[in-house]
Design a protein around this motif. Structure first.
Motif, short mmCIF file in Angstrom:
data_model
loop_
_atom_site.label_atom_id
_atom_site.label_comp_id
_atom_site.label_asym_id
_atom_site.label_seq_id
_atom_site.Cartn_x
_atom_site.Cartn_y
_atom_site.Cartn_z
N VAL A 94 0.67 -1.45 0.18
CA VAL A 94 0.16 -0.03 0.00
C VAL A 94 0.76 1.43 0.06
N ILE A 95 2.24 1.19 1.00
CA ILE A 95 2.94 2.34 0.73
C ILE A 95 3.49 2.31 -0.35
N LEU A 96 4.15 1.57 -0.91
CA LEU A 96 4.55 2.18 -2.47
C LEU A 96 3.80 2.61 -3.32
N PHE A 97 2.89 1.79 -3.87
CA PHE A 97 1.16 2.41 -4.39
C PHE A 97 0.88 3.87 -3.96
N ILE A 98 0.54 4.13 -2.40
CA ILE A 98 0.48 5.46 -3.25
C ILE A 98 1.77 6.37 -3.02
N LEU A 99 3.16 5.88 -2.68
CA LEU A 99 4.60 6.87 -3.08
C LEU A 99 4.20 6.46 -4.89
N LEU A 100 4.01 5.41 -5.56
CA LEU A 100 4.21 5.96 -7.13
C LEU A 100 3.16 6.05 -7.98
N PHE A 101 1.07 7.16 -7.26
CA PHE A 101 0.46 6.93 -7.25
C PHE A 101 0.58 8.77 -7.61
N VAL A 102 1.41 8.84 -6.33
CA VAL A 102 1.62 10.89 -6.27
C VAL A 102 2.64 11.24 -7.19
N SER A 103 3.98 10.30 -7.27
CA SER A 103 4.90 10.74 -8.17
C SER A 103 4.35 10.22 -9.74
N THR A 104 2.98 9.87 -9.93
CA THR A 104 2.96 9.97 -11.12
C THR A 104 1.78 11.00 -11.50
N LEU A 105 1.14 10.90 -10.49
CA LEU A 105 0.62 12.16 -10.77
C LEU A 105 1.38 13.93 -10.97
N HIS A 106 2.14 13.18 -10.39
CA HIS A 106 3.09 14.74 -10.15
C HIS A 106 3.92 14.96 -12.01
N LEU A 107 4.27 13.62 -12.22
CA LEU A 107 4.53 13.71 -13.66
C LEU A 107 3.89 13.63 -14.84
N ILE A 108 2.62 13.67 -13.86
CA ILE A 108 1.68 14.33 -15.51
C ILE A 108 0.91 16.09 -15.37
N ARG A 109 1.60 16.43 -14.05
CA ARG A 109 1.22 17.41 -14.49
C ARG A 109 2.63 18.37 -15.31
N LEU A 110 3.58 17.55 -15.26
CA LEU A 110 4.67 18.33 -15.56
C LEU A 110 5.20 17.86 -17.11
N LEU A 111 4.35 16.82 -17.59
CA LEU A 111 3.81 17.25 -19.04
C LEU A 111 3.02 17.56 -19.31
N THR A 112 1.92 17.73 -19.27
CA THR A 112 0.94 18.39 -19.38
C THR A 112 1.21 20.18 -19.04
N GLY A 113 1.69 20.45 -18.15
CA GLY A 113 1.48 21.88 -17.59
C GLY A 113 0.60 22.75 -17.01
N ALA A 114 -0.25 21.80 -16.32
CA ALA A 114 -1.44 21.83 -15.68
C ALA A 114 -1.20 22.96 -14.11
N GLU A 115 -2.57 24.27 -14.60
CA GLU A 115 -1.61 25.01 -13.34
C GLU A 115 -2.32 24.60 -12.22
N ILE A 116 -2.17 24.42 -11.06
CA ILE A 116 -2.74 24.62 -9.33
C ILE A 116 -2.89 25.15 -8.59
N VAL A 117 -3.60 25.77 -8.56
CA VAL A 117 -3.68 27.47 -7.45
C VAL A 117 -4.90 27.37 -6.04
N ILE A 118 -3.67 27.44 -5.19
CA ILE A 118 -3.81 26.83 -3.90
C ILE A 118 -4.58 28.77 -2.73
N ALA A 119 -5.78 28.59 -2.68
CA ALA A 119 -5.99 30.03 -1.87
C ALA A 119 -5.21 31.68 -2.53
N GLY A 120 -6.06 31.64 -4.31
CA GLY A 120 -5.20 32.33 -4.68
C GLY A 120 -4.01 32.27 -4.99
N HIS A 121 -3.05 31.35 -5.08
CA HIS A 121 -1.69 31.20 -5.22
C HIS A 121 -1.31 30.25 -6.46
N VAL A 122 -0.70 30.40 -7.91
CA VAL A 122 -0.39 29.67 -8.43
C VAL A 122 0.74 28.87 -7.75
#
Length: 79
Positions: free
Chosen positions: A26-54
């Motif tokens: 389960v720990i390995l799955f969570i770590l790989l899932f988080v890493s994959t999501l960040h890789l997708i963001r790097l490849l797509t250039g998606a913007e994330i805004v939290i409390a008005g801050h990019v």
């Protein structure tokens, strides 16, 4: 309190080992899932805004490589 017999006492470490392996997976799955999501963001250039801050894209580089490195070290330590 009821005493455990020799058969029950010998099964307890085996059950704990199986549970520990499941937790490790389960720990390995969570770590790989988080890493994959960040890789997708790097490849797509998606913007994330939290409390008005990019959130800058470079944070996803850390978010990708950090969990991936931890997952690799965790996997290597298991084998």
């Amino acid at each position: 309190m009821k005493k455990q017999g020799p058969v029950q006492q010998s099964r307890i470490p085996v059950i704990r080992q199986k549970m520990a392996r499941r937790v490790e997976v389960v720990i390995l799955f969570i770590l790989l899932f988080v890493s994959t999501l960040h890789l997708i963001r790097l490849l797509t250039g998606a913007e994330i805004v939290i409390a008005g801050h990019v959130i800058p894209i470079w944070t996803s580089l850390v978010g990708f490589s950090g969990p991936l490195l931890l997952a690799g070290l965790f996997w290597w330590s298991r084998h």
